[in-house]
Design an enzyme around this catalytic site. Structure first.
Site, short mmCIF file in Angstrom:
data_model
loop_
_atom_site.label_atom_id
_atom_site.label_comp_id
_atom_site.label_asym_id
_atom_site.label_seq_id
_atom_site.Cartn_x
_atom_site.Cartn_y
_atom_site.Cartn_z
NE ARG A 177 44.16 50.70 38.29
CZ ARG A 177 44.70 51.40 37.29
NH1 ARG A 177 44.11 52.50 36.85
NH2 ARG A 177 45.80 50.99 36.70
CB SER A 251 47.71 45.98 41.33
OG SER A 251 48.52 46.03 40.19
CD GLU A 347 44.02 48.08 41.28
OE1 GLU A 347 45.10 48.69 41.40
OE2 GLU A 347 43.72 47.42 40.27
C1 LIG Z 1 46.16 39.31 36.27
C2 LIG Z 1 45.33 40.54 36.49
C3 LIG Z 1 45.75 41.74 35.95
C4 LIG Z 1 45.01 42.91 36.14
N1 LIG Z 1 45.44 44.07 35.58
C5 LIG Z 1 44.73 45.21 35.71
C6 LIG Z 1 45.16 46.43 35.11
O1 LIG Z 1 46.18 46.47 34.42
N2 LIG Z 1 44.41 47.54 35.29
C7 LIG Z 1 43.27 47.53 36.02
O2 LIG Z 1 42.62 48.59 36.14
N3 LIG Z 1 42.81 46.38 36.61
C8 LIG Z 1 43.51 45.24 36.47
N4 LIG Z 1 43.08 44.08 37.06
C9 LIG Z 1 41.85 44.08 37.85
C10 LIG Z 1 40.57 43.64 37.07
O3 LIG Z 1 40.93 43.09 35.84
C11 LIG Z 1 39.63 44.82 36.82
O4 LIG Z 1 39.30 45.48 38.02
C12 LIG Z 1 38.32 44.37 36.14
O5 LIG Z 1 37.60 45.50 35.71
C13 LIG Z 1 37.43 43.53 37.05
O6 LIG Z 1 36.39 43.01 36.26
P1 LIG Z 1 35.50 41.80 36.78
O7 LIG Z 1 34.39 41.65 35.83
O8 LIG Z 1 36.34 40.61 36.99
O9 LIG Z 1 34.99 42.39 38.16
P2 LIG Z 1 34.65 41.59 39.51
O10 LIG Z 1 35.92 41.12 40.13
O11 LIG Z 1 33.61 40.57 39.25
O12 LIG Z 1 34.06 42.76 40.40
C14 LIG Z 1 34.88 43.78 40.89
C15 LIG Z 1 34.03 44.78 41.68
O13 LIG Z 1 33.14 45.46 40.80
C16 LIG Z 1 31.79 45.17 41.12
N5 LIG Z 1 31.11 44.93 39.85
C17 LIG Z 1 31.46 44.02 38.91
N6 LIG Z 1 30.64 44.11 37.86
C18 LIG Z 1 29.75 45.08 38.14
C19 LIG Z 1 28.64 45.62 37.46
N7 LIG Z 1 28.26 45.18 36.26
N8 LIG Z 1 27.94 46.62 38.06
C20 LIG Z 1 28.30 47.09 39.28
N9 LIG Z 1 29.33 46.60 39.98
C21 LIG Z 1 30.06 45.61 39.41
C22 LIG Z 1 31.80 43.95 42.03
O14 LIG Z 1 30.71 43.94 42.93
C23 LIG Z 1 33.14 44.13 42.73
O15 LIG Z 1 33.02 45.00 43.81
C24 LIG Z 1 43.80 42.88 36.88
C25 LIG Z 1 43.36 41.65 37.42
C26 LIG Z 1 44.11 40.49 37.21
C27 LIG Z 1 43.61 39.19 37.75
#
Ligand SMILES: Cc1cc2nc3c(=O)[nH]c(=O)nc-3n(C[C@H](O)[C@H](O)[C@H](O)COP(=O)(O)OP(=O)(O)OC[C@H]3O[C@@H](n4cnc5c(N)ncnc54)[C@H](O)[C@@H]3O)c2cc1C
Length: 351
Positions: A177, A251, A347
């Protein structure tokens, strides 16, 4: 097959919203206001932000689908929402394919695209919320697979230098992560595309007991990308709270990795403590178990709480603020530390 040019330039200017609510843009569903908000649909639009001096004095936050962020305050600057779409085949051999994917593509839809085209490598990562552009940031992982295994290259726009940087897999310094995007380049880049290297000859990863059991329950005789992704989808839909129904970001904490010596000492005192091998000769301990032992599972205070069945998932029952959720998270961290001597690491990204 979709075969678009990633980030094809368009003549219209980047639209800009002022005093824009981010409530719809984070899966916790907490309120926060962005001073400015702009969807970015093409890499070229990012050059526009170099033109105005306005942004130089303001914080800039890159947002994907908001599934891994907790807003505890407003954003007094510019929020750039990644909406860069497109999936293009860069190269193909009899055994492999290289796909360049826009950072604003939805992760799960991309996984389904790969499954549908018999490209193997991401099927275990089905139904993880969020965007493709965020997938390298925390090296998303589930059911024995991490995205670092299939990332060939990452393209990112440097928001201060205003140019495109390319990161090889090694440059990304992926860990559990973790990546360079959470450290040296935190807040400095927008990942605009990712190149994935996928196989045409699947190597099925069914090491996780839950996955094997689900495949058995489904009566699967012959493994395929479809059956693996379907099993993952079924498990996740059953186990994880749907953010559309109850605010959460998956998480909240990472599973802590401790030294062998610390693990042995803890194991003596808590023989039922679940743990498995971590990175660099450490043991990874189930954070959910630690939290549950401290009595937090199902705890609720106002609208902020700990999920009834998933102790690792903090939830917003409706009107909780980011501050209230963070305060609960801090107390959980403190109590786990007092009882087990382990400081849980978040996380979820806190703004
Ligand atoms: C129900 C649920 C289950 C999940 N299960 C998992 C799992 O099994 N495994 C896992 O690893 N994660 C899991 N996650 C976490 C999440 O899905 C991941 O971290 C995902 O990659 C976040 O994507 P996002 O586009 O929503 O990012 P955001 O929430 O929009 O951003 C997250 C972070 O990344 C940065 N960021 C976003 N996009 C970019 C970009 N293009 N360039 C630079 N920085 C950026 C943001 O500034 C922020 O700091 C889960 C979340 C939920 C709600």
């Amino acid at each position: 097959m979709v075969n678009l040019q990633v980030g094809k330039p368009q003549p219209d200017l980047m639209p800009l919203e002022e005093n824009y609510s981010l409530k719809r843009h984070n899966t916790f569903g907490v309120e926060a206001i962005a001073r400015y908000f702009a969807p970015v649909r093409h890499v070229e639009e990012l050059a526009e932000i170099a033109i105005g001096d306005l942004w130089k004095s303001m914080p800039v936050l890159v947002l994907g689908e908001g599934s891994n962020i907790l807003f505890t305050r407003d954003v007094g600057g510019l929020v750039l929402k990644n909406e860069i779409k497109g999936i293009a085949v860069m190269r193909e051999t009899a055994d492999e394919v290289w796909l360049k994917v826009g950072g604003g593509e939805n992760w799960h839809q991309f996984v389904m695209f790969c499954v549908g085209n018999h490209y193997a490598g991401v099927e275990n990562l089905a139904l993880i919320p969020g965007s493709v552009g965020a997938s390298p940031v925390q090296n998303i992982g589930a059911y024995g697979v991490e995205v670092k295994e299939v990332i060939e290259e990452v393209g990112a726009w440097h928001l201060e230098q205003h140019d495109l940087m390319r990161f090889s897999n090694a440059d990304c310094a992926f860990g559990y992560r973790d990546s360079v995007f959470k450290h040296a380049y935190r807040g400095k880049l927008m990942i605009v595309w990712v190149v994935f290297r996928l196989s045409k000859h699947p190597r099925f990863r069914t090491g996780y007991a839950a996955l094997r059991e689900e495949l058995e329950r489904m009566g699967v005789k012959e493994l395929s990308l479809e059956t693996i992704s379907e099993a993952v989808i079924r498990i996740r839909s059953r186990k994880l709270p749907d953010p559309a129904k109850i605010g959460n970001a998956g998480s909240f904490f990472k599973n802590p990795q401790v030294s062998m010596a610390q693990y042995e000492a803890l194991k003596q005192r808590y023989p039922t403590m679940p743990a498995y091998p971590g990175e660099h000769e450490t043991m990874k301990i189930a954070a959910a178990w630690l939290i549950e032992q401290c009595g937090w599972k199902g705890y609720r205070e106002g609208d902020a709480g700990v999920h009834q069945h998933q102790a690792l998932v903090l939830v917003n029952y409706g009107k909780a603020t980011g501050q209230q959720i963070l305060s609960l998270a801090n107390r959980i961290q403190q109590s786990v530390y007092e009882r087990f001597g382990i400081m849980l690491e978040r996380e979820v990204n806190v703004w």
